[in-house]
Design a protein around this motif. Sequence first.
Motif, short mmCIF file in Angstrom:
data_model
loop_
_atom_site.label_atom_id
_atom_site.label_comp_id
_atom_site.label_asym_id
_atom_site.label_seq_id
_atom_site.Cartn_x
_atom_site.Cartn_y
_atom_site.Cartn_z
N ASP A 63 33.53 17.97 8.47
CA ASP A 63 33.75 19.33 8.97
C ASP A 63 34.84 19.50 10.03
O ASP A 63 35.51 20.52 10.03
CB ASP A 63 32.46 19.94 9.55
CG ASP A 63 31.42 20.25 8.49
OD1 ASP A 63 31.75 20.09 7.30
OD2 ASP A 63 30.29 20.61 8.85
N GLY A 79 33.28 21.54 4.18
CA GLY A 79 32.33 22.35 3.44
C GLY A 79 33.00 23.65 2.99
O GLY A 79 34.10 23.98 3.42
N THR A 101 33.40 20.03 -0.42
CA THR A 101 32.09 20.21 -1.04
C THR A 101 32.15 21.30 -2.10
O THR A 101 32.80 22.32 -1.92
CB THR A 101 31.05 20.62 0.03
OG1 THR A 101 30.95 19.57 0.99
CG2 THR A 101 29.68 20.88 -0.59
#
Length: 204
Positions: A63, A79, A101
Amino acid sequence: MLQYISQGKTPDEHLQHIKNVCKAGCGWVQLRLKNTDMATYLNTAIQCRNICDQYGAIMIINDNVGVAKVAMADGVHLGLGDMNPKEARKILGDNFIIGGTANTLEDCIQHIEGEVDYIGLGPFKYTETKRKLSPILGLEGYRNILSEEEIQNSEIPIVAIGGIVESDIVELIKVGLSGIAVSAMLTGEDALKETIQNIKTLIV
């Protein structure tokens, strides 16, 4: 491709688990700290960098692009709600690995257009290591996504993630995935070296 995603109740536990899997032969780790202040994340990342250097492992930060850059990580995993991969690329440069992701075909296409280096597609099954879990894909979900023309025409590796156990690996690779990202399967495992070697054999 076998990636270990760290877990633990404290940053020190994360680091201990990372050291254990690196020592046992895992060459790719992702430091995934949640609900942690920036100073703690950065300090933990620097220690993680030292461990990965000791064992020759690739280090990915979950992240946080800023932490990845300052700690001199090898890359960052983003993400769907995090920074756009192209923005991350501007900050980190061409030599950094950027992963993303995905849960749907649309997510995968978005990441392909964002020129990520790999896609973590899942979850395969239910997992307790992630609080906000996207819809479970299962083998059929992977088959459907991987059969689409946009995916077939892309060379970006797609790895399975979410609730994977050793007995799942053969079928996951058969449907066309490039590897797996795991957390619980390696955290606290007693026979780590043997397990990691078995996984590598199954992925090839």
